[in-house]
Design an enzyme around this catalytic site. Structure first.
Site, PDB file in Angstrom:
ATOM      1  N   LEU B  48      -8.045 -83.537   0.409  1.00 58.95           N
ATOM      2  CA  LEU B  48      -7.502 -83.004   1.658  1.00 58.95           C
ATOM      3  C   LEU B  48      -5.989 -83.088   1.711  1.00 58.95           C
ATOM      4  O   LEU B  48      -5.304 -82.104   1.997  1.00 58.95           O
ATOM      5  CB  LEU B  48      -8.066 -83.774   2.849  1.00 58.95           C
ATOM      6  CG  LEU B  48      -9.392 -83.305   3.418  1.00 58.95           C
ATOM      7  CD1 LEU B  48      -9.679 -84.076   4.685  1.00 58.95           C
ATOM      8  CD2 LEU B  48      -9.360 -81.818   3.699  1.00 58.95           C
ATOM      9  N   HIS B 271     -17.948-100.260   5.910  1.00 56.58           N
ATOM     10  CA  HIS B 271     -18.586 -99.359   6.862  1.00 56.58           C
ATOM     11  C   HIS B 271     -19.966 -99.881   7.238  1.00 56.58           C
ATOM     12  O   HIS B 271     -20.752-100.232   6.373  1.00 56.58           O
ATOM     13  CB  HIS B 271     -18.700 -97.974   6.218  1.00 56.58           C
ATOM     14  CG  HIS B 271     -18.988 -96.889   7.198  1.00 56.58           C
ATOM     15  ND1 HIS B 271     -20.193 -96.790   7.837  1.00 56.58           N
ATOM     16  CD2 HIS B 271     -18.227 -95.878   7.657  1.00 56.58           C
ATOM     17  CE1 HIS B 271     -20.144 -95.745   8.646  1.00 56.58           C
ATOM     18  NE2 HIS B 271     -18.961 -95.176   8.554  1.00 56.58           N
ATOM     19  N   SER B 289     -23.396 -91.307   8.141  1.00 54.37           N
ATOM     20  CA  SER B 289     -22.257 -91.170   9.048  1.00 54.37           C
ATOM     21  C   SER B 289     -22.393 -92.041  10.281  1.00 54.37           C
ATOM     22  O   SER B 289     -23.459 -92.190  10.870  1.00 54.37           O
ATOM     23  CB  SER B 289     -22.114 -89.725   9.503  1.00 54.37           C
ATOM     24  OG  SER B 289     -21.200 -89.675  10.576  1.00 54.37           O
ATOM     25  N   ARG B 335     -15.917-100.094  13.457  1.00 56.63           N
ATOM     26  CA  ARG B 335     -16.638-100.384  12.221  1.00 56.63           C
ATOM     27  C   ARG B 335     -16.603-101.855  11.826  1.00 56.63           C
ATOM     28  O   ARG B 335     -17.622-102.410  11.410  1.00 56.63           O
ATOM     29  CB  ARG B 335     -16.022 -99.563  11.091  1.00 56.63           C
ATOM     30  CG  ARG B 335     -16.275 -98.107  11.305  1.00 56.63           C
ATOM     31  CD  ARG B 335     -15.582 -97.265  10.284  1.00 56.63           C
ATOM     32  NE  ARG B 335     -16.013 -95.881  10.478  1.00 56.63           N
ATOM     33  CZ  ARG B 335     -15.610 -94.861   9.764  1.00 56.63           C
ATOM     34  NH1 ARG B 335     -14.724 -95.046   8.809  1.00 56.63           N
ATOM     35  NH2 ARG B 335     -16.063 -93.646   9.989  1.00 56.63           N
ATOM     36  N   HIS B 406     -15.998 -98.703   2.076  1.00 55.04           N
ATOM     37  CA  HIS B 406     -15.948 -97.286   2.339  1.00 55.04           C
ATOM     38  C   HIS B 406     -14.544 -96.696   2.280  1.00 55.04           C
ATOM     39  O   HIS B 406     -14.345 -95.551   1.914  1.00 55.04           O
ATOM     40  CB  HIS B 406     -16.531 -97.053   3.724  1.00 55.04           C
ATOM     41  CG  HIS B 406     -16.489 -95.631   4.173  1.00 55.04           C
ATOM     42  ND1 HIS B 406     -17.080 -94.635   3.441  1.00 55.04           N
ATOM     43  CD2 HIS B 406     -15.935 -95.034   5.247  1.00 55.04           C
ATOM     44  CE1 HIS B 406     -16.892 -93.488   4.072  1.00 55.04           C
ATOM     45  NE2 HIS B 406     -16.183 -93.688   5.145  1.00 55.04           N
ATOM     46  N   GLU B 430      -5.097 -91.204   2.088  1.00 56.44           N
ATOM     47  CA  GLU B 430      -5.604 -92.575   1.955  1.00 56.44           C
ATOM     48  C   GLU B 430      -4.759 -93.402   0.998  1.00 56.44           C
ATOM     49  O   GLU B 430      -4.753 -94.632   1.078  1.00 56.44           O
ATOM     50  CB  GLU B 430      -7.067 -92.546   1.477  1.00 56.44           C
ATOM     51  CG  GLU B 430      -7.735 -93.916   1.527  1.00 56.44           C
ATOM     52  CD  GLU B 430      -9.201 -93.909   1.061  1.00 56.44           C
ATOM     53  OE1 GLU B 430      -9.761 -92.822   0.879  1.00 56.44           O
ATOM     54  OE2 GLU B 430      -9.759 -95.009   0.903  1.00 56.44           O
ATOM     55  N   ARG B 440      -9.655 -98.777  10.238  1.00 57.74           N
ATOM     56  CA  ARG B 440      -9.552 -97.365  10.586  1.00 57.74           C
ATOM     57  C   ARG B 440     -10.698 -96.963  11.512  1.00 57.74           C
ATOM     58  O   ARG B 440     -11.828 -97.380  11.318  1.00 57.74           O
ATOM     59  CB  ARG B 440      -9.598 -96.504   9.323  1.00 57.74           C
ATOM     60  CG  ARG B 440      -9.529 -95.018   9.612  1.00 57.74           C
ATOM     61  CD  ARG B 440      -9.436 -94.185   8.341  1.00 57.74           C
ATOM     62  NE  ARG B 440     -10.632 -94.252   7.523  1.00 57.74           N
ATOM     63  CZ  ARG B 440     -11.770 -93.607   7.803  1.00 57.74           C
ATOM     64  NH1 ARG B 440     -11.861 -92.878   8.896  1.00 57.74           N
ATOM     65  NH2 ARG B 440     -12.811 -93.713   7.010  1.00 57.74           N
ATOM     66  N   LEU B 446      -9.829 -87.928   7.863  1.00 56.34           N
ATOM     67  CA  LEU B 446      -9.595 -86.498   7.663  1.00 56.34           C
ATOM     68  C   LEU B 446      -8.345 -86.096   8.429  1.00 56.34           C
ATOM     69  O   LEU B 446      -7.506 -85.336   7.949  1.00 56.34           O
ATOM     70  CB  LEU B 446     -10.805 -85.701   8.150  1.00 56.34           C
ATOM     71  CG  LEU B 446     -12.129 -86.007   7.439  1.00 56.34           C
ATOM     72  CD1 LEU B 446     -13.263 -85.185   8.042  1.00 56.34           C
ATOM     73  CD2 LEU B 446     -12.033 -85.716   5.957  1.00 56.34           C
TER      74      LEU B 446
END
Lengths: 246, 643
Positions: B48, B271, B289, B335, B406, B430, B440, B446
């Site tokens: 990305l 995660h 997810s 998380r 994660h 990242e 995070r 993203l």
């Protein structure tokens, strides 16, 4: 469980390859297919032999890196499943499995089960995008998209570019891959402007890359791990006809 | 460990938050497309961040050389992000705003991130959605035709844009299409299957990279006027993680060894909702997810070692522990909190499944309330994936989940312009440390990757280049710095090939992973960290003396690729332990057992540790710690509470 493997071994594109037989015993049926290959490779390395090269990365069925034939089927026997998501419980004890790379003139073999699928990128490169500048864009909600169109476009855009459609096709046609991108963009208002040019360019590139013709057998869609629908091919043909008539 | 050499400065403008980025943009030097055409930029990584930066720089007129170890940009691991992307659009009119997204992110990061960067991220979030929609990213929509949103962990507004459970895929394909467009125009040259193995610094400035072609094995230098690393995170130091198999730290680690400071290496995110480890052959972990926590309820039996089938455990004998401990946020706590609480109930002996290292994520109530069709529409692909891996039907039986590594908040230290401590070396996505502090929030990775790539780095890179005249790229390759680096890289490869021992790369990596997971994982203690510092050098010794890499270096050799990466992971693991040891507080994902409240929550120490720990590599192998003091002028530091 015990598994007998006939694996295609080929050092590089220009050399001849051959099948080599391996046997693995006491495999846990709950491990994934690629983990089974990891075990084989670990064993081969310990015996100072070269491990089997195969493409893989995310092992979640989304990156599209993995893919080879198991007993003549791309990604193996399980419907809508990439080979990285396939588990050994899909097979029986003492099964004979033949593993070979995707066979297509447009996918040259790199080594063993790994193939070069850059021809797909070149198809996208020739027009698989909306022609807008990066950096500036209008407010997102100014573009309304009916939910049904957005959902359909998503289903087309879900293609992972693994190449199973080409491997499944008797003519090695890339119609399903190409049409999924064309459908995705033609279903959305954003992609309308270059629609005509896009379909002509992408289809021409597909031909130039040496992919065969589509005869609508539907093998591509049946073997697609993401169940990309054959309706995409219909949409491509519709776009193609429109581009000629307009 | 050497300490306190230098107080780092972010270089953010000393302005009110909402004016910082606009002022900075105004102050940046500009180049018109004709001027830009005489410069070359190397972008490493085309996920990305890398793909979006390459496309934007090309759009501005720069000539971009983009590198990836994949055959295509579409294979990058950004593609696996499932849940969504945050943006402060406030389409739901639920009181969302830039300020609120900023605050949620700062708080979610447990007050260990830089205010100005986070505010900029929140500001830019809106433009990202505009950009992606214009590219034709098929986001989920309402029946009205407008964009749909959902909520995510750690926040109380609905600001997450999504494309089923495949948001990362759709955003990456969007960035890939922008990149393809520029490639077609001849402004981007894409180098496929090229693995960056070192960076070249000439006269104090980043001027190129050394990469190995993964097909021919050829090691080559590439020169440019600026180098941008978009090389992702290092979760695979744990061996088992949700990252793709090839994700690695080598590019960042090589930058570090050439002078770039490495910030907060021990801030790694565990995660909470992953499919539990099932056996010793496991090669990677799969994330479910976090969006599932919108409708799934987390529980374990109240009784210890309760081996009954979940359906046989009556309601009153279940402990919905997140709803019990955190009534305000319930299953949607951040998380780090959700992960730690899962570990805690499992440590108490209330974990479920064969290993006892799992908790239930139950959709029964959601299916009763909304119907199976609704759940299928929202999470269909995740449920299928779960069923395929575990052979259990989550529509009928609760999912079993357990935390797994994660994401890495740590990364190369960058200033407000995203430049590392090496001039002309930028780090985005990242691979840098900048926006997420010690934890995070979901749907923020993203957002950050695309903010850096589309909207921040292109401008700051242009500013840098405008102050430097273009270098003659062809002549550059003849310079001593390049020749020297090629020799070093080739020697490293030879050394690895020549060991010819008895252990495979995976065997050594698995051993490293276990040490890092046990000691620098969900909870850390001085004792455990010191133990790790003793064991890691032994693993390095094993690597140097007992490694077995078969085959030829001049051709495709995945074992050699893995070995080169593992070598850097081993060195990184040591720095992670040192960093975790230095930080005598608990914050976000960094939980030091010695520093916790009576309710087992993380206990921060703001007076002594409100800093970014940036480590400088030293020739003697003892890294030197530099600090960037974090100043909070717009938020009040307080203990995070999700009750």
């Amino acid at each position: 469980m015990n598994i007998n493997l006939n694996i295609w071994r080929q050092t590089k594109e220009s050399t001849a390859g051959k099948f080599v037989r391996y046997r693995l015993e006491n495999i846990d049926p709950n491990i994934s297919f690629l983990e089974m290959l990891d075990i084989l490779n670990n064993k081969l390395i310990k015996e100072k032999q070269e491990p089997v090269v195969f493409d893989h990365d995310c092992r979640e069925g989304i990156c599209g890196s993995c893919g080879f034939m198991i007993n003549g089927q791309p990604h193996g026997p399980q419907k809508a499943t990439t080979v990285c998501q396939l588990h050994m419980r899909a097979f029986q004890n003492e099964d004979e499995l033949t593993l070979e790379p995707f066979r297509a003139a447009s996918f040259p073999v790199i080594k063993d089960l790994s193939v070069d699928r850059r021809s797909f990128d070149r198809i996208i490169l020739s027009g698989g995008y909306v022609d807008i500048n990066t950096g500036e864009a209008p407010e997102a909600n100014l573009i309304k998209v009916p939910k049904t169109n957005a959902d359909e476009a998503f289903l087309s855009a879900a293609c992972i570019g693994c190449g199973a459609c080409v491997a499944a096709c008797k003519n090695s046609s890339a119609m399903l891959f190409t049409s999924s991108k064309i459908s995705h963009l033609s279903l959305l208002p954003q992609g309308k402007k270059e629609a005509k040019e896009r379909v002509l360019k992408m289809v021409a590139t597909m031909d130039d890359e040496g992919f065969g013709s589509c005869t609508n057998t539907g093998a591509c869609s049946a073997e697609c791990p993401k169940e990309i629908s054959q309706a995409n091919i219909v949409r491509l043909n519709k776009e193609l006809i429109k581009s000629v008539i307009d | 460990m050497n300490q306190f050499n230098q107080q780092l400065n972010s270089g953010a403008p000393n302005k009110e938050l909402h004016r910082c980025w606009q002022e900075q943009l105004k102050s940046y030097k500009k180049l018109n497309p004709d001027q830009a055409n005489s410069y070359r930029a190397i972008v490493v990584g085309t996920g990305l961040a890398g793909a979006s930066a390459s496309a934007t720089l090309a759009e501005m007129g720069f000539n971009v050389k983009a590198f990836s170890y994949h055959e295509s940009p579409r294979r990058a691991h950004s593609i696996a992000a499932q849940g969504g992307i945050n943006a402060a659009k406030n389409y739901k009119k639920d009181g969302d705003s830039t300020m609120r997204l900023f605050y949620d992110t700062i708080k979610g990061g447990d007050f260990r991130s830089r205010e100005e960067n986070v505010y900029r991220l929140a500001e830019i979030s809106k433009n990202i959605i505009d950009q992606c929609v214009a590219q034709g990213v098929p986001f989920a929509r309402e029946y009205s035709g407008y964009l749909d949103n959902r909520s995510f962990g750690g926040v109380q507004v609905s600001r997450t844009f999504y494309a089923r459970g495949q948001t990362g895929q759709q955003l990456l394909l969007g960035a890939y299409s922008a990149l393809s467009r520029q490639q077609n125009k001849g402004k981007v040259q894409f180098f496929q299957r090229e693995d960056m193995l070192d960076i070249v610094v000439d006269n104090g400035k980043a001027k190129g990279i050394i990469a190995r072609n993964l097909i021919s094995g050829k090691v080559q230098a590439h020169a440019a006027d600026v180098v941008i690393l978009a090389t992702g995170g290092y979760s695979n130091v744990y061996y088992l993680s949700t990252n793709a198999m090839a994700s690695n730290v080598t590019a960042n680690w090589r930058a570090h060894k050439n002078g770039a400071f490495f910030a907060n290496p021990s801030f790694t995110q565990i995660h909470p909702t992953c499919i539990p480890v099932k056996n010793n052959f496991q090669s990677k972990l799969t994330l479910m997810s976090e969006s599932l926590r919108n409708h799934g309820r987390v529980w374990v039996p109240k009784k210890k070692s309760d081996s009954r089938h979940p359906a046989e455990i009556p309601e009153e004998e279940r402990d919905y522990y997140l709803e019990r401990i955190y009534p305000a946020f319930g299953n949607l706590v951040p998380r780090d909190v959700a992960s730690r609480r899962a570990k805690e109930v499992c440590d108490e002996g209330r974990g479920v499944g064969k290993t006892g290292l799992a908790v239930y994520l139950d959709f029964k109530k959601a299916i009763e309330d909304h119907g199976e069709k609704f759940i299928k529409e929202k999470y269909g692909n995740l449920f299928d994936m779960y069923q395929n891996i575990t052979n259990e039907n989550p529509y009928k039986t609760p999912m079993k989940i357990y935390p797994a590594v994660h994401y890495t908040m740590g990364g190369l230290w960058v200033d407000y312009n995203l430049m590392t401590t090496i001039e002309g070396l930028f780090s985005i996505g990242e691979s840098n440390f900048s926006d997420h502090g010690a934890n995070r929030l979901g749907a923020s990775a993203l957002m950050q990757g695309l903010a850096d790539g589309y909207f921040v780095a292109p401008h700051s890179v242009m500013n840098y280049l405008a102050s430097n005249s273009p270098d003659n790229n062809e002549k550059m390759l003849e310079r001593e710095a390049f020749a020297q680096k090629i020799i070093e890289v080739e020697k490293n490869i030879l050394d690895i090939m020549n060991v010819q021992g008895d252990l495979t790369v995976d065997e050594i990596h698995r051993e490293l992973g276990k040490v890092v997971w046990d000691n620098i994982g969900m909870s850390r203690s001085e004792k455990g960290l010191r133990e790790a510092l003793e064991i890691i050098p032994q693993i390095r010794e094993k690597f140097n003396t007992r490694l077995m890499v078969p085959g030829d270096k001049n051709g495709p050799n995945p074992e050699l690729e893995k070995a080169l990466r593992l070598k850097d992971f081993i060195e990184l693991a040591e720095l992670m332990a040192l960093d975790a040891l230095d930080r005598k507080e608990s914050c976000g994902a960094h939980f030091r057992e010695e520093y916790q409240t009576e309710e087992n929550e993380a206990k921060r120490n703001d007076s002594e540790y409100a800093y970014v720990a940036a480590w400088e590599h030293q020739k003697d192998g003892r890294p030197c710690l530099h600090k960037e003091t974090l100043r909070f002028q717009n938020v009040k530091l307080k203990t995070r509470s999700y009750k």
